[in-house]
Design a protein around this motif. Structure first.
Motif, short mmCIF file in Angstrom:
data_model
loop_
_atom_site.label_atom_id
_atom_site.label_comp_id
_atom_site.label_asym_id
_atom_site.label_seq_id
_atom_site.Cartn_x
_atom_site.Cartn_y
_atom_site.Cartn_z
N ARG A 17 0.81 -1.22 0.00
CA ARG A 17 0.00 0.00 0.00
C ARG A 17 0.85 1.27 0.00
N GLU A 18 2.02 1.21 0.65
CA GLU A 18 2.81 2.43 0.76
C GLU A 18 3.79 2.63 -0.41
N GLU A 52 3.05 1.26 8.01
CA GLU A 52 2.79 2.00 6.77
C GLU A 52 2.95 3.50 6.95
#
Length: 278
Positions: free
Chosen positions: A174-175, A253
């Motif tokens: 996601r990051e 994250e």
């Protein structure tokens, strides 16, 4: 990276300060006899902390509003550590003033707790800062996606951000767009993506499949970087200054706002994003 069990020393420090504030609030209320209930005073203190934390988060979001509003769901990603402490403290004090506006003794007890907690939090931060020794960038032999050898120390000489990641790790995935954007906006900072425990084929297939354009992607097939830096989980992001000293670390994250905040706090003006210079 200083920690107690799975929690960073910062999180433990905040928790301890809140507990101390609650204990002091109840102790002061008890000394006031029948003028105020210790249970009520403790409840007001916890309410003030709750709303203070929300205000601290909103204050941080307001400061970095462009990055958060570009991805609104990141506003609730409090794991990025984005809180503006002074906004939270002021709001907590204002809440106590409002909640106990007609109860002077209750107000005194809750204010005593908040101020004690804030003082303890600052003192703990000072002590930890004095005791903590920042480790240098580890001397690791890694490899490029083309499997050419490269030393991590070769990046010394300017600020360097090292991200430890793997393709199987959801928060790592996601990051990734954050680091893709960061490499474009911070050309004066080395942003190094060190894959943990996977092959060049696995890493390249992931990057291609996600349509990511990242430079400085390195391979660490035996996850030596995690051992060398004391990282306990993935993703972990390490911020080194130009001399190779660790100035901050983050487990979990990162949002773009949190990344930029670290740039502003730990690196020089030369590490400002291009958008600020245009």
């Amino acid at each position: 990276m200083m920690s107690i069990g799975p929690f960073s020393i910062k999180v433990v420090g905040v928790g301890a300060a809140i507990l101390l504030a609650w204990l002091v609030t109840r102790a002061v209320a008890r000394r006031m006899g029948d003028d105020v209930s210790p249970k009520l005073a403790g409840a007001v203190l916890f309410d003030a902390v709750f709303w203070g934390l929300i205000a601290a988060r909103l204050g941080y979001v307001a400061f970095w509003w462009e990055d958060y509003f570009a991805k609104p769901m990141s506003i609730i990603a409090i794991g990025d550590g984005g809180f503006t402490w002074w906004v939270g403290v002021l709001f907590a004090l204002a809440f106590i003033g409002w909640r106990a506006r007609n109860m002077r003794m209750l107000r005194r007890a809750a204010l005593a707790g908040v101020l004690t907690g804030v003082a303890a939090w600052f003192l703990t931060g000072r002590v930890v800062g004095l005791l903590h020794h920042s480790p240098p960038m580890p001397d690791l032999q890694l490899a490029t996606l083309e499997e050419e050898p490269v030393s991590l120390l070769s990046y010394q000489g300017r600020p360097t951000v090292v991200n430890l990641w793997a393709t199987w790790c959801p928060p790592c995935r996601r990051e990734m767009p954050v680091f893709e954007q960061a490499q474009s906006e911070f050309p004066d900072v080395n942003i190094v993506m060190v894959n943990q425990g996977e092959s060049a084929e696995q890493a390249q297939a992931f990057l291609t499949g996600q349509g990511l354009t990242l430079s400085n992607v390195l391979l660490d097939p035996f996850s030596r970087a995690m051992n060398a830096t004391g990282a306990r989980a993935l993703p972990t992001t390490l911020f080194f200054d130009a001399e190779g000293e660790l100035v901050n670390s983050h487990m979990g994250e990162l949002t773009m706002a949190s990344f930029k905040s670290n740039m502003a706090r730990h690196f020089s003006q030369s590490a400002q994003p291009l958008s600020d210079e245009e």
